[in-house]
Design a protein around this motif. Sequence first.
Motif, mmCIF file in Angstrom:
data_model
loop_
_atom_site.group_PDB
_atom_site.id
_atom_site.type_symbol
_atom_site.label_atom_id
_atom_site.label_comp_id
_atom_site.label_asym_id
_atom_site.label_seq_id
_atom_site.Cartn_x
_atom_site.Cartn_y
_atom_site.Cartn_z
ATOM 1 N N LEU A 112 -2.578 -3.500 7.690
ATOM 2 C CA LEU A 112 -1.890 -3.693 6.415
ATOM 3 C C LEU A 112 -2.501 -2.841 5.321
ATOM 4 O O LEU A 112 -2.211 -3.010 4.158
ATOM 5 C CB LEU A 112 -1.979 -5.170 5.988
ATOM 6 C CG LEU A 112 -1.508 -6.174 7.014
ATOM 7 C CD1 LEU A 112 -1.672 -7.580 6.487
ATOM 8 C CD2 LEU A 112 -0.068 -5.906 7.381
ATOM 9 N N THR A 147 -5.768 -7.987 1.875
ATOM 10 C CA THR A 147 -4.760 -8.725 2.622
ATOM 11 C C THR A 147 -4.086 -9.701 1.668
ATOM 12 O O THR A 147 -4.649 -10.058 0.627
ATOM 13 C CB THR A 147 -5.383 -9.499 3.797
ATOM 14 O OG1 THR A 147 -6.439 -10.342 3.306
ATOM 15 C CG2 THR A 147 -5.966 -8.542 4.828
ATOM 16 N N PRO A 148 -2.867 -10.141 1.978
ATOM 17 C CA PRO A 148 -2.152 -11.025 1.062
ATOM 18 C C PRO A 148 -2.953 -12.266 0.710
ATOM 19 O O PRO A 148 -3.542 -12.914 1.568
ATOM 20 C CB PRO A 148 -0.884 -11.377 1.840
ATOM 21 C CG PRO A 148 -0.689 -10.248 2.790
ATOM 22 C CD PRO A 148 -2.076 -9.809 3.175
ATOM 23 N N LEU A 163 2.842 -8.985 -0.544
ATOM 24 C CA LEU A 163 3.626 -7.944 0.104
ATOM 25 C C LEU A 163 5.111 -8.220 -0.095
ATOM 26 O O LEU A 163 5.538 -9.380 -0.204
ATOM 27 C CB LEU A 163 3.317 -7.887 1.601
ATOM 28 C CG LEU A 163 1.919 -7.429 2.011
ATOM 29 C CD1 LEU A 163 1.700 -7.675 3.505
ATOM 30 C CD2 LEU A 163 1.720 -5.965 1.674
ATOM 31 N N ILE A 170 5.362 -12.269 0.346
ATOM 32 C CA ILE A 170 4.411 -12.544 1.422
ATOM 33 C C ILE A 170 3.039 -12.770 0.807
ATOM 34 O O ILE A 170 2.469 -11.862 0.208
ATOM 35 C CB ILE A 170 4.370 -11.375 2.423
ATOM 36 C CG1 ILE A 170 5.767 -11.120 2.991
ATOM 37 C CG2 ILE A 170 3.378 -11.650 3.546
ATOM 38 C CD1 ILE A 170 5.882 -9.799 3.740
ATOM 39 N N PRO A 172 -1.780 -13.512 5.171
ATOM 40 C CA PRO A 172 -1.895 -12.445 6.169
ATOM 41 C C PRO A 172 -1.289 -12.791 7.514
ATOM 42 O O PRO A 172 -1.009 -11.898 8.309
ATOM 43 C CB PRO A 172 -3.411 -12.225 6.271
ATOM 44 C CG PRO A 172 -4.028 -13.492 5.793
ATOM 45 C CD PRO A 172 -3.094 -14.031 4.752
ATOM 46 N N ALA A 204 4.411 -9.756 7.649
ATOM 47 C CA ALA A 204 3.337 -8.838 7.294
ATOM 48 C C ALA A 204 3.215 -7.719 8.322
ATOM 49 O O ALA A 204 3.255 -7.949 9.525
ATOM 50 C CB ALA A 204 2.014 -9.594 7.169
#
Length: 435
Positions: free
Chosen positions: A263, A269-270, A281, A329, A332, A337
């Motif tokens: 990613l 990361t989200p 995201l 999003i 993760p 994703a």
Amino acid sequence: MLAAMPPTPPTTPERDEARIRDRGDACPGALRLHAADDGRLARLRLPAGRLTARQVETLASAAESLGDGRISLTSRGNAELRGLTEGCGTELAALLTEAGLLPSPTHERVRNIVVSPAAGLDGLGGPEVQLWARDLDGLLCAEPWAAALSGRFLFVLDDGRGDVAGLGGDVTLVAVEPGSALLYVGGQAFRVGGDDAPRAALAAAGAFLAAAGEAGNGAWRMRELPEGCAPDVAGALARAGITAEPVPDRGLPEGAPLTPGPLGPASLTPGPLGPASLYVLAPLGRLTAAQLRALLPAEEVRLTPWRGAVVVGATGEDRLAALASSGLITRPDSPWAGVSACTGRPGCAKSLADVRADATPGRPGPTGHPAAPAHPAPAGLPVHYSGCERRCGHPHGTWVDVVATADDAYLVDGAPTPRTALPDAVTTARTTTTR
């Protein structure tokens, strides 16, 4: 300061890149609109992906009033408006100019500047690259000759964590320690002072244009220069009055670099990002106007090359939950994703399939077939769905390559796959570790 990673060429070659250009660059911009099957398309260059709250609202309003109500995020952290009405160019330009999104009508397509999006927010890397981006953008727009750069020419500014250094920049700056940067251009490396970094990047771009003119092959990108036509970067730096130290062997600093994950960087990361920011995201890289507005309030929004947004100044589980409820999003392990797709049908005449529908986790299957299972959580490779062999918008590095060949057929990493078997084939490919 973290060790830097040197720029590396993408694992998969650029399949749609010619080495001899016999025409001008037709890359769309904010003023040069592209005619697509779903209407006109405008691509807005956003240096460092940065948007103020006011600019977020302007983009959302433009998408609603002039386009299809959506904003597409690109692999360079830029934004696209699609479905624009015929003859809306003047109104769109006025909106963008008033919001500060169009500082130079002659240079708007060359403002391709990707920056480590978490710089200065999470304690990793150096925060100065965000300032370098602002300075470089101003320098670009102030130089008449810089308008001759291709709309595909890319500047990359990495804060030392190694998240964007490998994204195939034509000119790459990496912060290696306070007050110092490494400049990578066409296989050459130089150490320059941090205060000189933006001017050094501009000088390197000028050296490319000079080399491209001598080569006579119409090169748009650094990698398109023929062998033996390397740009005279050292000379360009000297003429600009910039002290530069050549660094042999690309100057990789000692220490293990942080390398990009599926990613993007392993540190992005989200979810929460640092003490006062959040990262989300966009599903398949596209936001509705309402989802874009949901990022507010924010001190600023930074769009990322991984089709996400860093919301600076946002914190808390309640805010994260609100973003999730808008369809963004925020985790993760989301099945969305790491999944991206080109426009596909019906927006693109070249597409052979509605790839966005086929890329949707849990999509309904064809008539007579059960619903397709969701993609696995992105523990493995990213996946990109393309409607044709041009593979528009594909990620850099290694990814699962899904290309439509007919209405009910695809190639998954080159293997013919019927549409009904697509979910299982993609799941297997994403979790395969030997590539």
